[in-house]
Design a protein around this motif. Sequence first.
Motif, PDB file in Angstrom:
ATOM      1  N   LEU A 219       0.808  -1.211   0.000  1.00  0.00           N
ATOM      2  CA  LEU A 219       0.000   0.000   0.000  1.00  0.00           C
ATOM      3  C   LEU A 219       0.841   1.260   0.000  1.00  0.00           C
ATOM      4  O   LEU A 219       0.523   2.241  -0.682  1.00  0.00           O
ATOM      5  CB  LEU A 219      -0.947   0.011   1.215  1.00  0.00           C
ATOM      6  CG  LEU A 219      -2.054  -1.044   1.233  1.00  0.00           C
ATOM      7  CD1 LEU A 219      -2.887  -0.919   2.506  1.00  0.00           C
ATOM      8  CD2 LEU A 219      -2.952  -0.924   0.002  1.00  0.00           C
ATOM      9  N   MET A 220       1.932   1.251   0.767  1.00  0.00           N
ATOM     10  CA  MET A 220       2.741   2.459   0.928  1.00  0.00           C
ATOM     11  C   MET A 220       3.764   2.653  -0.188  1.00  0.00           C
ATOM     12  O   MET A 220       4.071   3.783  -0.561  1.00  0.00           O
ATOM     13  CB  MET A 220       3.467   2.422   2.278  1.00  0.00           C
ATOM     14  CG  MET A 220       2.561   2.304   3.487  1.00  0.00           C
ATOM     15  SD  MET A 220       1.518   3.738   3.705  1.00  0.00           S
ATOM     16  CE  MET A 220       2.645   4.822   4.537  1.00  0.00           C
ATOM     17  N   GLU A 221       4.295   1.540  -0.722  1.00  0.00           N
ATOM     18  CA  GLU A 221       5.401   1.659  -1.672  1.00  0.00           C
ATOM     19  C   GLU A 221       5.019   1.364  -3.112  1.00  0.00           C
ATOM     20  O   GLU A 221       5.710   1.800  -4.034  1.00  0.00           O
ATOM     21  CB  GLU A 221       6.545   0.734  -1.251  1.00  0.00           C
ATOM     22  CG  GLU A 221       7.129   1.044   0.111  1.00  0.00           C
ATOM     23  CD  GLU A 221       8.274   0.116   0.470  1.00  0.00           C
ATOM     24  OE1 GLU A 221       8.792  -0.563  -0.433  1.00  0.00           O
ATOM     25  OE2 GLU A 221       8.648   0.072   1.651  1.00  0.00           O
ATOM     26  N   ARG A 222       3.920   0.624  -3.326  1.00  0.00           N
ATOM     27  CA  ARG A 222       3.638   0.166  -4.672  1.00  0.00           C
ATOM     28  C   ARG A 222       2.330   0.697  -5.258  1.00  0.00           C
ATOM     29  O   ARG A 222       2.277   1.041  -6.439  1.00  0.00           O
ATOM     30  CB  ARG A 222       3.610  -1.364  -4.703  1.00  0.00           C
ATOM     31  CG  ARG A 222       4.915  -2.051  -4.315  1.00  0.00           C
ATOM     32  CD  ARG A 222       5.909  -2.011  -5.460  1.00  0.00           C
ATOM     33  NE  ARG A 222       5.405  -2.715  -6.610  1.00  0.00           N
ATOM     34  CZ  ARG A 222       5.494  -4.037  -6.784  1.00  0.00           C
ATOM     35  NH1 ARG A 222       6.092  -4.788  -5.862  1.00  0.00           N
ATOM     36  NH2 ARG A 222       5.016  -4.606  -7.869  1.00  0.00           N
ATOM     37  N   ALA A 223       1.283   0.720  -4.433  1.00  0.00           N
ATOM     38  CA  ALA A 223      -0.057   0.987  -4.970  1.00  0.00           C
ATOM     39  C   ALA A 223      -0.191   2.377  -5.572  1.00  0.00           C
ATOM     40  O   ALA A 223      -0.993   2.581  -6.491  1.00  0.00           O
ATOM     41  CB  ALA A 223      -1.107   0.780  -3.881  1.00  0.00           C
ATOM     42  N   GLY A 224       0.558   3.355  -5.061  1.00  0.00           N
ATOM     43  CA  GLY A 224       0.456   4.708  -5.603  1.00  0.00           C
ATOM     44  C   GLY A 224       0.817   4.784  -7.075  1.00  0.00           C
ATOM     45  O   GLY A 224       0.169   5.496  -7.842  1.00  0.00           O
ATOM     46  N   ASP A 225       1.847   4.052  -7.494  1.00  0.00           N
ATOM     47  CA  ASP A 225       2.294   4.063  -8.887  1.00  0.00           C
ATOM     48  C   ASP A 225       1.759   2.880  -9.686  1.00  0.00           C
ATOM     49  O   ASP A 225       1.811   2.888 -10.914  1.00  0.00           O
ATOM     50  CB  ASP A 225       3.831   4.052  -8.946  1.00  0.00           C
ATOM     51  CG  ASP A 225       4.428   5.345  -8.405  1.00  0.00           C
ATOM     52  OD1 ASP A 225       3.845   6.408  -8.671  1.00  0.00           O
ATOM     53  OD2 ASP A 225       5.454   5.281  -7.710  1.00  0.00           O
ATOM     54  N   GLU A 226       1.268   1.860  -8.978  1.00  0.00           N
ATOM     55  CA  GLU A 226       0.746   0.670  -9.653  1.00  0.00           C
ATOM     56  C   GLU A 226      -0.642   0.346  -9.100  1.00  0.00           C
ATOM     57  O   GLU A 226      -0.817  -0.588  -8.322  1.00  0.00           O
ATOM     58  CB  GLU A 226       1.692  -0.510  -9.439  1.00  0.00           C
ATOM     59  CG  GLU A 226       3.118  -0.258  -9.936  1.00  0.00           C
ATOM     60  CD  GLU A 226       4.068  -1.358  -9.515  1.00  0.00           C
ATOM     61  OE1 GLU A 226       3.933  -2.490 -10.031  1.00  0.00           O
ATOM     62  OE2 GLU A 226       4.922  -1.100  -8.640  1.00  0.00           O
ATOM     63  N   PRO A 227      -1.660   1.124  -9.482  1.00  0.00           N
ATOM     64  CA  PRO A 227      -3.002   0.946  -8.922  1.00  0.00           C
ATOM     65  C   PRO A 227      -3.609  -0.429  -9.188  1.00  0.00           C
ATOM     66  O   PRO A 227      -4.522  -0.852  -8.484  1.00  0.00           O
ATOM     67  CB  PRO A 227      -3.814   2.057  -9.597  1.00  0.00           C
ATOM     68  CG  PRO A 227      -3.034   2.432 -10.811  1.00  0.00           C
ATOM     69  CD  PRO A 227      -1.597   2.240 -10.442  1.00  0.00           C
ATOM     70  N   GLU A 228      -3.081  -1.130 -10.199  1.00  0.00           N
ATOM     71  CA  GLU A 228      -3.602  -2.474 -10.455  1.00  0.00           C
ATOM     72  C   GLU A 228      -3.339  -3.410  -9.277  1.00  0.00           C
ATOM     73  O   GLU A 228      -4.066  -4.387  -9.063  1.00  0.00           O
ATOM     74  CB  GLU A 228      -2.999  -3.059 -11.738  1.00  0.00           C
ATOM     75  CG  GLU A 228      -1.497  -3.314 -11.709  1.00  0.00           C
ATOM     76  CD  GLU A 228      -0.655  -2.089 -12.042  1.00  0.00           C
ATOM     77  OE1 GLU A 228       0.569  -2.241 -12.194  1.00  0.00           O
ATOM     78  OE2 GLU A 228      -1.236  -0.998 -12.168  1.00  0.00           O
ATOM     79  N   ILE A 229      -2.295  -3.106  -8.492  1.00  0.00           N
ATOM     80  CA  ILE A 229      -2.016  -3.894  -7.292  1.00  0.00           C
ATOM     81  C   ILE A 229      -3.147  -3.730  -6.289  1.00  0.00           C
ATOM     82  O   ILE A 229      -3.619  -4.698  -5.683  1.00  0.00           O
ATOM     83  CB  ILE A 229      -0.667  -3.470  -6.668  1.00  0.00           C
ATOM     84  CG1 ILE A 229       0.488  -4.006  -7.518  1.00  0.00           C
ATOM     85  CG2 ILE A 229      -0.545  -3.977  -5.222  1.00  0.00           C
ATOM     86  CD1 ILE A 229       1.859  -3.619  -7.009  1.00  0.00           C
ATOM     87  N   LEU A 230      -3.592  -2.502  -6.114  1.00  0.00           N
ATOM     88  CA  LEU A 230      -4.702  -2.238  -5.202  1.00  0.00           C
ATOM     89  C   LEU A 230      -5.961  -2.948  -5.665  1.00  0.00           C
ATOM     90  O   LEU A 230      -6.693  -3.543  -4.858  1.00  0.00           O
ATOM     91  CB  LEU A 230      -4.949  -0.726  -5.099  1.00  0.00           C
ATOM     92  CG  LEU A 230      -6.033  -0.271  -4.122  1.00  0.00           C
ATOM     93  CD1 LEU A 230      -5.737  -0.759  -2.713  1.00  0.00           C
ATOM     94  CD2 LEU A 230      -6.149   1.249  -4.143  1.00  0.00           C
ATOM     95  N   ALA A 231      -6.219  -2.923  -6.966  1.00  0.00           N
ATOM     96  CA  ALA A 231      -7.394  -3.606  -7.508  1.00  0.00           C
ATOM     97  C   ALA A 231      -7.318  -5.109  -7.254  1.00  0.00           C
ATOM     98  O   ALA A 231      -8.319  -5.745  -6.894  1.00  0.00           O
ATOM     99  CB  ALA A 231      -7.518  -3.328  -9.004  1.00  0.00           C
TER     100      ALA A 231
END
Length: 308
Positions: A219-231
């Motif tokens: 959430l802190m290091e990846r999702a901001g630039d890779e929103p597909e991770i959050l999805a």
Amino acid sequence: MAFISAIHRVAWLGALARAGSSISWVGWVFWAIDDTPQSAGLLREALTETLQRPFQRAGVDVTQIPQGDDDDAFAARQAMAAQLLIGRRAIGRDLDGILRTHAAAAGIDLPALRTVSNPFDQALVKVGARLMVGGADDVSLEELTEAWESVWAGEPEHIERIRAVHVAADRSGVDLHARSPLADGLRGLLHAVEKADDRLLCAAVRACTKGSGALMKLLMERAGDEPEILATLMDDSMWDQWVRVGGVAPAGRLGEAAIALSTVQYLVVPGWAGDLERYLMLMDDLLSTPGAAEAPADPAATLGGPPR
């Protein structure tokens, strides 16, 4: 190698501990890794203290909760449940709502809500307090269903299916309330921690702390630039069963409460441990995928920071 590991541990503890304050659940991680009868005993003590903390803060003595189904005992338990809620800060939106707000502003599509709009809604919290004090017998199926319906955002038919299952079981002489992890309220949860096998208890804490660490990293290091991770994270049942209600564990007492809640679920909810292990594999796969973004200098800047 053992010397290096010891130095690593001391460095972590020294970095996270402040004078006169708790090292939070980071210390639990080391006890769980040690996996000895002594470290399991320390975990048991820490978890028990954390689970009882809201009661102690409200001046409710768990050992003094009256038992029995007479009117006086029931009224006393209701008063204790109300006492737990005094001074409690209402949470307007949970993690899910905050993330969805920023994602929508950025034009990012996320999976639709499948359950309640906010698991910390007052309607659910009030019922939850009564369950924790008096157990499932103090809350009727209708009361519980109405609380869920008031904040339900998933398919309406799902609530009706749950109601139908309980009605059918009742007609068959099966009490599904008695099978609930909250059948005996907080006392039952404390008993589960107290009686858990040492190795299982350590395994539960290891899994829950590892999961929270992996989740925070994503959430802190990846999702901001890779929103597909959050999805991807949201498109799994564990987002609702775990992430929204205790997956995120910051340092301090809030984090301790989150890990304690997750550990209890690991121990008492059928199938939950397996689901968490599966979700851990999913997070490991996401973390090992190339394209990891550098951690932002200010974690609050991720996904635009908290809404104002």
